[in-house]
Enzyme design. Sequence first.
Site, PDB file in Angstrom:
ATOM      1  N   HIS A   1       4.532  -1.688   4.754  1.00 43.86           N
ATOM      2  CA  HIS A   1       3.816  -2.913   4.162  1.00 43.86           C
ATOM      3  C   HIS A   1       3.306  -2.754   2.810  1.00 43.86           C
ATOM      4  O   HIS A   1       3.352  -1.744   2.459  1.00 43.86           O
ATOM      5  CB  HIS A   1       2.689  -3.383   5.072  1.00 43.86           C
ATOM      6  CG  HIS A   1       1.472  -2.710   5.124  1.00 43.86           C
ATOM      7  ND1 HIS A   1       1.208  -1.485   5.790  1.00 43.86           N
ATOM      8  CD2 HIS A   1       0.266  -2.932   4.938  1.00 43.86           C
ATOM      9  CE1 HIS A   1       0.273  -0.871   5.546  1.00 43.86           C
ATOM     10  NE2 HIS A   1      -0.449  -1.774   5.047  1.00 43.86           N
TER      11      HIS A   1
ATOM     12  N   HIS B   1       0.564  -2.798   1.014  1.00 49.74           N
ATOM     13  CA  HIS B   1      -0.574  -2.369   0.495  1.00 49.74           C
ATOM     14  C   HIS B   1      -0.457  -1.179  -0.410  1.00 49.74           C
ATOM     15  O   HIS B   1       0.146  -0.016   0.085  1.00 49.74           O
ATOM     16  CB  HIS B   1      -1.611  -2.010   1.686  1.00 49.74           C
ATOM     17  CG  HIS B   1      -2.431  -3.230   2.337  1.00 49.74           C
ATOM     18  ND1 HIS B   1      -2.635  -3.592   3.572  1.00 49.74           N
ATOM     19  CD2 HIS B   1      -2.450  -4.627   1.755  1.00 49.74           C
ATOM     20  CE1 HIS B   1      -3.294  -4.689   3.633  1.00 49.74           C
ATOM     21  NE2 HIS B   1      -2.851  -5.343   2.873  1.00 49.74           N
TER      22      HIS B   1
ATOM     23  N   ASP C   1      -2.283   1.676  -0.710  1.00 46.65           N
ATOM     24  CA  ASP C   1      -2.308   3.233  -0.180  1.00 46.65           C
ATOM     25  C   ASP C   1      -1.128   3.304   0.797  1.00 46.65           C
ATOM     26  O   ASP C   1      -0.867   4.485   1.473  1.00 46.65           O
ATOM     27  CB  ASP C   1      -3.661   3.254   0.760  1.00 46.65           C
ATOM     28  CG  ASP C   1      -3.640   2.351   2.019  1.00 46.65           C
ATOM     29  OD1 ASP C   1      -3.157   0.783   1.750  1.00 46.65           O
ATOM     30  OD2 ASP C   1      -3.812   2.849   3.089  1.00 46.65           O
ATOM     31  N   HIS C   2      -0.139   2.611   0.748  1.00 50.13           N
ATOM     32  CA  HIS C   2       1.234   2.834   1.469  1.00 50.13           C
ATOM     33  C   HIS C   2       2.376   3.029   0.586  1.00 50.13           C
ATOM     34  O   HIS C   2       3.267   3.346   1.003  1.00 50.13           O
ATOM     35  CB  HIS C   2       1.383   1.722   2.539  1.00 50.13           C
ATOM     36  CG  HIS C   2       0.527   1.705   3.653  1.00 50.13           C
ATOM     37  ND1 HIS C   2       0.416   2.252   4.825  1.00 50.13           N
ATOM     38  CD2 HIS C   2      -1.018   1.515   3.472  1.00 50.13           C
ATOM     39  CE1 HIS C   2      -0.682   2.322   5.698  1.00 50.13           C
ATOM     40  NE2 HIS C   2      -1.493   1.914   4.835  1.00 50.13           N
TER      41      HIS C   2
ATOM     42  N   HIS D   1      -1.667  -7.496  10.283  1.00 50.03           N
ATOM     43  CA  HIS D   1      -2.465  -6.923   9.225  1.00 50.03           C
ATOM     44  C   HIS D   1      -2.036  -7.511   7.952  1.00 50.03           C
ATOM     45  O   HIS D   1      -2.741  -7.679   6.961  1.00 50.03           O
ATOM     46  CB  HIS D   1      -1.923  -5.359   9.272  1.00 50.03           C
ATOM     47  CG  HIS D   1      -2.752  -4.583   8.246  1.00 50.03           C
ATOM     48  ND1 HIS D   1      -4.163  -4.431   8.320  1.00 50.03           N
ATOM     49  CD2 HIS D   1      -2.284  -3.995   7.162  1.00 50.03           C
ATOM     50  CE1 HIS D   1      -4.441  -3.489   7.052  1.00 50.03           C
ATOM     51  NE2 HIS D   1      -3.184  -3.260   6.616  1.00 50.03           N
TER      52      HIS D   1
ATOM     53  N   ASP E   1      -0.202   0.285   9.410  1.00 50.07           N
ATOM     54  CA  ASP E   1      -1.504  -0.284   9.774  1.00 50.07           C
ATOM     55  C   ASP E   1      -1.505  -1.239  10.880  1.00 50.07           C
ATOM     56  O   ASP E   1      -2.521  -2.241  11.089  1.00 50.07           O
ATOM     57  CB  ASP E   1      -2.304  -0.658   8.453  1.00 50.07           C
ATOM     58  CG  ASP E   1      -2.608   0.382   7.559  1.00 50.07           C
ATOM     59  OD1 ASP E   1      -2.170   1.485   7.913  1.00 50.07           O
ATOM     60  OD2 ASP E   1      -3.016   0.055   6.371  1.00 50.07           O
TER      61      ASP E   1
ATOM     62  N   HIS F   1      -3.338   5.934   9.532  1.00 46.71           N
ATOM     63  CA  HIS F   1      -4.761   6.350   9.131  1.00 46.71           C
ATOM     64  C   HIS F   1      -5.257   7.598  10.105  1.00 46.71           C
ATOM     65  O   HIS F   1      -4.893   7.348  11.336  1.00 46.71           O
ATOM     66  CB  HIS F   1      -5.515   5.260   8.790  1.00 46.71           C
ATOM     67  CG  HIS F   1      -5.585   4.460   7.677  1.00 46.71           C
ATOM     68  ND1 HIS F   1      -5.775   4.954   6.371  1.00 46.71           N
ATOM     69  CD2 HIS F   1      -4.419   3.510   7.510  1.00 46.71           C
ATOM     70  CE1 HIS F   1      -5.558   3.786   5.573  1.00 46.71           C
ATOM     71  NE2 HIS F   1      -4.501   3.143   6.151  1.00 46.71           N
TER      72      HIS F   1
HETATM   73 FE    FE Z   1      -3.454   1.356   4.882  1.00 42.83          FE
HETATM   74 ZN    ZN Z   2      -2.725  -1.836   5.014  1.00 42.27          ZN
END
Ligand code: FE
Ligand code: ZN
Length: 267
Positions: free
Chosen positions: A53, A55, A57-58, A118, A140, A178
């Site tokens: 996805h 985001h 942090d990905h 999410h 996530d 995570h």
């Molecule tokens: Fe994340």
């Molecule tokens: Zn995420």
Amino acid sequence: MLKVEPIPAFQDNYIWAIHDGHCAAVVDPGEAAPVEAFLAHAGLALGAIVITHHHGDHQGGVAELLAAHPTAPDGAPLPVIGPAGERIGGRTVAVREGDTVDVAHPALRLKVLDVPGHTAGHVAYVAELAGAGPSVFCGDTLFASGCGRLFEGSPAQMLASLDKLAALPGATRVYCAHEYTRSNVRFARAVEPDNPALAAWEARVDALRAAGTPTVPTTVAQEREVNPFLRSREPAVRKAVAAHEGGPAANDAAAFGALRGWKDNFR
Ligand code: FE
Ligand code: ZN
């Protein structure tokens, strides 16, 4: 034979490396530096990037990884596989539910599931990994004993997405993105204080984390036993949600939404 190893990133992210001892596909590289360090230390070439996805942090490390590794070991442009419904920088292969993607280096086949909730276009990748068994890379969406927050989707969407993941074979390893397990288990225990599988899992999680060991991957079978977000139709969970809300939920999606809202404010 394939191996799956976590590359810790940021505070509590796991970037998953799937490798055959020569090349690696990396899932959700939110930053490039830990991936480069892992590849260099293990003596691996980068063969593909896989994104669940949008985001940061990905996918935040994709541009830097592409600049350093413009091609896969066969000389073809490095494949960057990501959800069709989201903006993924550098994506070369747009995927959606029902798609099958064959990665060349390392050799593996990914089957795509749409798992919105999410984020709106979130996907998960299911793979039968030679030597590493049935696996799902779910970003996530599903966490060990928990699930992602509903940033872009409805409770009904997330419930349907988690139902899809819960329906995978029980032995499927759950590679989430995570290390949230400890706080997830604390919440799960508040919801289901009398679930013996959860009590045993909490003790194990505490021991693993005290030793600095990842609690993931878990399995689909284990999540069905301890994850309140896969158990929102269980009478015990429904009772706890009703007690917390001051009344019973109108339907499954409402109960799930109330459970997710409870977790959002749980300390
Ligand atoms: Fe994340
Ligand atoms: Zn995420």
